[in-house]
Design a protein around this motif. Structure first.
Motif, PDB file in Angstrom:
ATOM      1  N   LEU A 199       2.877   4.171  -4.227  1.00  0.00           N
ATOM      2  CA  LEU A 199       2.732   5.603  -4.036  1.00  0.00           C
ATOM      3  C   LEU A 199       2.870   6.002  -2.572  1.00  0.00           C
ATOM      4  O   LEU A 199       3.589   6.948  -2.232  1.00  0.00           O
ATOM      5  CB  LEU A 199       1.380   6.069  -4.566  1.00  0.00           C
ATOM      6  CG  LEU A 199       1.107   5.804  -6.049  1.00  0.00           C
ATOM      7  CD1 LEU A 199      -0.331   6.173  -6.392  1.00  0.00           C
ATOM      8  CD2 LEU A 199       2.078   6.591  -6.914  1.00  0.00           C
ATOM      9  N   ARG A 200       2.164   5.270  -1.704  1.00  0.00           N
ATOM     10  CA  ARG A 200       2.170   5.621  -0.279  1.00  0.00           C
ATOM     11  C   ARG A 200       1.617   4.448   0.519  1.00  0.00           C
ATOM     12  O   ARG A 200       0.988   3.543  -0.033  1.00  0.00           O
ATOM     13  CB  ARG A 200       1.337   6.879  -0.026  1.00  0.00           C
ATOM     14  CG  ARG A 200      -0.140   6.700  -0.280  1.00  0.00           C
ATOM     15  CD  ARG A 200      -0.900   8.003  -0.180  1.00  0.00           C
ATOM     16  NE  ARG A 200      -0.519   8.903  -1.247  1.00  0.00           N
ATOM     17  CZ  ARG A 200      -1.053   8.899  -2.454  1.00  0.00           C
ATOM     18  NH1 ARG A 200      -1.989   7.999  -2.752  1.00  0.00           N
ATOM     19  NH2 ARG A 200      -0.686   9.734  -3.369  1.00  0.00           N
ATOM     20  N   VAL A 201       1.827   4.517   1.830  1.00  0.00           N
ATOM     21  CA  VAL A 201       1.236   3.556   2.759  1.00  0.00           C
ATOM     22  C   VAL A 201       0.674   4.334   3.932  1.00  0.00           C
ATOM     23  O   VAL A 201       1.245   5.341   4.361  1.00  0.00           O
ATOM     24  CB  VAL A 201       2.274   2.510   3.224  1.00  0.00           C
ATOM     25  CG1 VAL A 201       3.417   3.158   3.997  1.00  0.00           C
ATOM     26  CG2 VAL A 201       1.607   1.418   4.048  1.00  0.00           C
ATOM     27  N   SER A 202      -0.471   3.892   4.435  1.00  0.00           N
ATOM     28  CA  SER A 202      -1.128   4.620   5.516  1.00  0.00           C
ATOM     29  C   SER A 202      -1.875   3.659   6.419  1.00  0.00           C
ATOM     30  O   SER A 202      -2.095   2.500   6.081  1.00  0.00           O
ATOM     31  CB  SER A 202      -2.100   5.665   4.948  1.00  0.00           C
ATOM     32  OG  SER A 202      -3.077   5.028   4.133  1.00  0.00           O
ATOM     33  N   GLU A 203      -2.268   4.174   7.573  1.00  0.00           N
ATOM     34  CA  GLU A 203      -3.068   3.381   8.501  1.00  0.00           C
ATOM     35  C   GLU A 203      -4.497   3.285   7.989  1.00  0.00           C
ATOM     36  O   GLU A 203      -5.042   4.239   7.435  1.00  0.00           O
ATOM     37  CB  GLU A 203      -3.080   4.044   9.886  1.00  0.00           C
ATOM     38  CG  GLU A 203      -1.731   4.066  10.587  1.00  0.00           C
ATOM     39  CD  GLU A 203      -1.331   2.686  11.101  1.00  0.00           C
ATOM     40  OE1 GLU A 203      -2.233   1.824  11.238  1.00  0.00           O
ATOM     41  OE2 GLU A 203      -0.133   2.485  11.380  1.00  0.00           O
ATOM     42  N   PRO A 204      -5.139   2.134   8.137  1.00  0.00           N
ATOM     43  CA  PRO A 204      -6.535   2.006   7.696  1.00  0.00           C
ATOM     44  C   PRO A 204      -7.474   2.771   8.618  1.00  0.00           C
ATOM     45  O   PRO A 204      -7.156   3.018   9.787  1.00  0.00           O
ATOM     46  CB  PRO A 204      -6.783   0.501   7.769  1.00  0.00           C
ATOM     47  CG  PRO A 204      -5.854   0.015   8.835  1.00  0.00           C
ATOM     48  CD  PRO A 204      -4.616   0.879   8.719  1.00  0.00           C
ATOM     49  N   GLU A 205      -8.630   3.166   8.072  1.00  0.00           N
ATOM     50  CA  GLU A 205      -9.617   3.857   8.897  1.00  0.00           C
ATOM     51  C   GLU A 205     -10.168   2.933   9.971  1.00  0.00           C
ATOM     52  O   GLU A 205     -10.480   3.369  11.084  1.00  0.00           O
ATOM     53  CB  GLU A 205     -10.755   4.378   8.015  1.00  0.00           C
ATOM     54  CG  GLU A 205     -10.318   5.462   7.034  1.00  0.00           C
ATOM     55  CD  GLU A 205     -11.487   5.977   6.223  1.00  0.00           C
ATOM     56  OE1 GLU A 205     -12.631   5.523   6.474  1.00  0.00           O
ATOM     57  OE2 GLU A 205     -11.260   6.832   5.346  1.00  0.00           O
ATOM     58  N   VAL A 206     -10.291   1.656   9.639  1.00  0.00           N
ATOM     59  CA  VAL A 206     -10.771   0.656  10.593  1.00  0.00           C
ATOM     60  C   VAL A 206      -9.633  -0.325  10.858  1.00  0.00           C
ATOM     61  O   VAL A 206      -9.117  -0.938   9.922  1.00  0.00           O
ATOM     62  CB  VAL A 206     -11.995  -0.103  10.039  1.00  0.00           C
ATOM     63  CG1 VAL A 206     -12.449  -1.166  11.038  1.00  0.00           C
ATOM     64  CG2 VAL A 206     -13.122   0.870   9.720  1.00  0.00           C
ATOM     65  N   PRO A 207      -9.187  -0.464  12.108  1.00  0.00           N
ATOM     66  CA  PRO A 207      -8.103  -1.412  12.399  1.00  0.00           C
ATOM     67  C   PRO A 207      -8.422  -2.809  11.876  1.00  0.00           C
ATOM     68  O   PRO A 207      -9.558  -3.278  11.949  1.00  0.00           O
ATOM     69  CB  PRO A 207      -8.037  -1.397  13.936  1.00  0.00           C
ATOM     70  CG  PRO A 207      -8.587  -0.055  14.323  1.00  0.00           C
ATOM     71  CD  PRO A 207      -9.656   0.241  13.319  1.00  0.00           C
ATOM     72  N   GLY A 208      -7.402  -3.454  11.307  1.00  0.00           N
ATOM     73  CA  GLY A 208      -7.588  -4.802  10.795  1.00  0.00           C
ATOM     74  C   GLY A 208      -8.126  -4.856   9.377  1.00  0.00           C
ATOM     75  O   GLY A 208      -8.482  -5.944   8.901  1.00  0.00           O
ATOM     76  N   SER A 209      -8.212  -3.707   8.707  1.00  0.00           N
ATOM     77  CA  SER A 209      -8.736  -3.691   7.329  1.00  0.00           C
ATOM     78  C   SER A 209      -7.642  -3.299   6.338  1.00  0.00           C
ATOM     79  O   SER A 209      -7.808  -2.397   5.524  1.00  0.00           O
ATOM     80  CB  SER A 209      -9.929  -2.733   7.208  1.00  0.00           C
ATOM     81  OG  SER A 209      -9.554  -1.424   7.607  1.00  0.00           O
ATOM     82  N   GLY A 210      -6.505  -3.994   6.445  1.00  0.00           N
ATOM     83  CA  GLY A 210      -5.415  -3.740   5.518  1.00  0.00           C
ATOM     84  C   GLY A 210      -5.784  -4.131   4.096  1.00  0.00           C
ATOM     85  O   GLY A 210      -6.579  -5.050   3.878  1.00  0.00           O
ATOM     86  N   MET A 211      -5.201  -3.447   3.132  1.00  0.00           N
ATOM     87  CA  MET A 211      -5.546  -3.710   1.731  1.00  0.00           C
ATOM     88  C   MET A 211      -4.542  -3.044   0.805  1.00  0.00           C
ATOM     89  O   MET A 211      -3.719  -2.226   1.213  1.00  0.00           O
ATOM     90  CB  MET A 211      -6.936  -3.164   1.419  1.00  0.00           C
ATOM     91  CG  MET A 211      -7.010  -1.638   1.429  1.00  0.00           C
ATOM     92  SD  MET A 211      -8.649  -1.012   0.987  1.00  0.00           S
ATOM     93  CE  MET A 211      -9.575  -1.457   2.465  1.00  0.00           C
ATOM     94  N   VAL A 212      -4.660  -3.425  -0.462  1.00  0.00           N
ATOM     95  CA  VAL A 212      -3.991  -2.715  -1.548  1.00  0.00           C
ATOM     96  C   VAL A 212      -5.062  -1.974  -2.321  1.00  0.00           C
ATOM     97  O   VAL A 212      -6.147  -2.510  -2.574  1.00  0.00           O
ATOM     98  CB  VAL A 212      -3.252  -3.698  -2.480  1.00  0.00           C
ATOM     99  CG1 VAL A 212      -2.752  -2.984  -3.729  1.00  0.00           C
ATOM    100  CG2 VAL A 212      -2.087  -4.346  -1.749  1.00  0.00           C
ATOM    101  N   ARG A 213      -4.783  -0.712  -2.686  1.00  0.00           N
ATOM    102  CA  ARG A 213      -5.694   0.064  -3.528  1.00  0.00           C
ATOM    103  C   ARG A 213      -4.949   0.406  -4.814  1.00  0.00           C
ATOM    104  O   ARG A 213      -3.888   1.016  -4.772  1.00  0.00           O
ATOM    105  CB  ARG A 213      -6.154   1.339  -2.826  1.00  0.00           C
ATOM    106  CG  ARG A 213      -6.969   1.074  -1.568  1.00  0.00           C
ATOM    107  CD  ARG A 213      -7.609   2.311  -1.016  1.00  0.00           C
ATOM    108  NE  ARG A 213      -6.640   3.346  -0.653  1.00  0.00           N
ATOM    109  CZ  ARG A 213      -6.898   4.342   0.188  1.00  0.00           C
ATOM    110  NH1 ARG A 213      -8.097   4.434   0.752  1.00  0.00           N
ATOM    111  NH2 ARG A 213      -5.981   5.243   0.462  1.00  0.00           N
ATOM    112  N   THR A 214      -5.517  -0.011  -5.934  1.00  0.00           N
ATOM    113  CA  THR A 214      -4.803   0.137  -7.200  1.00  0.00           C
ATOM    114  C   THR A 214      -5.440   1.189  -8.106  1.00  0.00           C
ATOM    115  O   THR A 214      -6.643   1.429  -8.073  1.00  0.00           O
ATOM    116  CB  THR A 214      -4.777  -1.196  -7.975  1.00  0.00           C
ATOM    117  OG1 THR A 214      -6.120  -1.646  -8.203  1.00  0.00           O
ATOM    118  CG2 THR A 214      -4.005  -2.248  -7.212  1.00  0.00           C
TER     119      THR A 214
END
Length: 261
Positions: A199-214
Motif C-alpha cells: 500500500l505504502r512505505v514511510s519513515e518510522p517514527e523511531v529511527p531503526g525501527s523498520g517493519m512490515v505492518r499487515t
C-alpha cells in the motif's frame, strides 16, 4: 464474556420486553446456555449465542490483524499487525488478500518472511518512496504471472511450462527463476494463492525501527441479506442441541429463535 454474547442480549431486548437476564455459568463439565432471560409476561427462555462467521476467515484475520475488544462500546477494534525486522529501515504497509482462507496451509510467518526478503532488496536498491513501492509490487506477483514470464524461457533457453508433478522441481524452478515465494508455486495447484499488495512505505517514527505492518481481506464475500446464514446457523444450533446445551431450537421467518420453557 465475549462482545457477541453481550450484543445478543441487547438484540433480544430489541424484540422482547425483558424483566430480567441472567448470565449462566457452567457447573463443572456440564455445559449451559449463555443466558437465561425472563420476559415481562413471565416467560423464561435460555439463549445460546452461536458464532456463525466463517472460522477460516477469522483465522486469517487474526494472523494479519491485532484485535482488541471494547466491552464498553460493544465493538471490536482491529489494527495492523506489526512485524519488526532489523534489516528494514522503513515501515511497509501491506494488504494480504485470500480467496480461499480455509485451504491455504502456509502460516502468516512464512509469507511475511518471504515478503521481508523482497523489501530488504528493494530498500537496498534505493529510490523515492513511490519508486520503491512500484519495485516491490513488480516483485510480488502471482504464480500465474510468473509462469507467463518464465515458463517458456528460463536462463536464456527454451523450456516447457512447469507442471505440478514434482513439488521439489517446482520449488527449485521457483528459486532458479527468482520467484519471491517459491512454496506458493507448489501450493497454488491446491488453492488460489494469497495476493500481497504493498500500500505504502514511510519513515518510522523511531529511527531503526523498520517493519512490515499487515492487514488482511478475504476475497470470498457473500452478497444478499440473512438467508445465506440460516443453514450455517442451524448447523451450529444442532451441535449445541446434541450437547444438551439448549432445549428446542428452530429457524424460521429469517430469525433464529429458542423455545422458552
Amino acid at each position: 464474556m465475549t462482545i457477541e454474547e453481550l450484543l445478543a442480549v441487547r438484540l433480544v431486548r430489541e424484540f422482547e420486553d425483558l424483566a430480567d437476564d441472567e448470565r449462566l455459568e457452567p457447573s463443572g463439565s456440564v455445559p449451559t446456555p449463555d443466558w437465561r432471560v425472563t420476559t415481562a409476561d413471565g416467560r423464561v427462555a435460555d439463549v445460546e449465542v452461536v458464532w456463525a462467521t466463517s472460522e477460516a476467515e477469522r483465522k486469517i484475520e487474526s494472523q494479519f490483524f491485532v484485535e482488541e475488544s471494547d466491552e464498553t462500546g460493544l465493538r471490536r477494534r482491529r489494527s495492523r499487525r506489526q512485524w519488526p525486522d532489523c534489516r528494514l529501515s522503513l515501515v511497509w504497509d501491506v494488504r494480504v488478500y485470500d480467496r480461499a482462507p480455509g485451504s491455504n496451509r502456509r502460516t502468516a510467518r512464512e509469507l511475511v518472511d518471504a515478503l521481508i526478503a523482497v523489501l530488504v532488496d528493494v530498500e537496498a536498491a534505493g529510490g523515492a518512496s513511490r519508486e520503491m513501492v512500484e519495485a516491490a509490487r513488480e516483485r510480488l506477483i502471482d504464480p500465474q504471472e510468473h509462469y507467463e514470464r518464465y515458463g517458456r524461457r528460463s536462463g536464456g533457453r527454451e523450456t516447457s511450462t512447469p507442471c505440478a508433478d514434482s513439488d521439489d522441481f517446482m520449488l527449485q524452478w521457483g528459486r532458479d527463476t527468482g520467484y519471491w515465494y517459491p512454496q506458493q508455486l507448489v501450493d497454488c495447484f491446491e488453492a488460489p494463492p494469497r495476493r500481497v499488495h504493498v500500500l505504502r512505505v514511510s519513515e518510522p517514527e523511531v529511527p531503526g525501527s523498520g517493519m512490515v505492518r499487515t492487514s488482511a481481506a478475504s476475497l470470498s464475500p457473500v452478497f444478499g441479506e440473512y438467508e445465506h446464514m440460516l443453514s450455517t446457523v442451524q448447523r451450529h444450533i444442532d451441535k449445541k442441541t446434541a450437547k444438551r446445551q439448549t432445549r428446542v431450537w428452530r429457524v424460521g421467518g429469517g430469525l433464529v429463535t429458542a423455545e422458552g420453557r
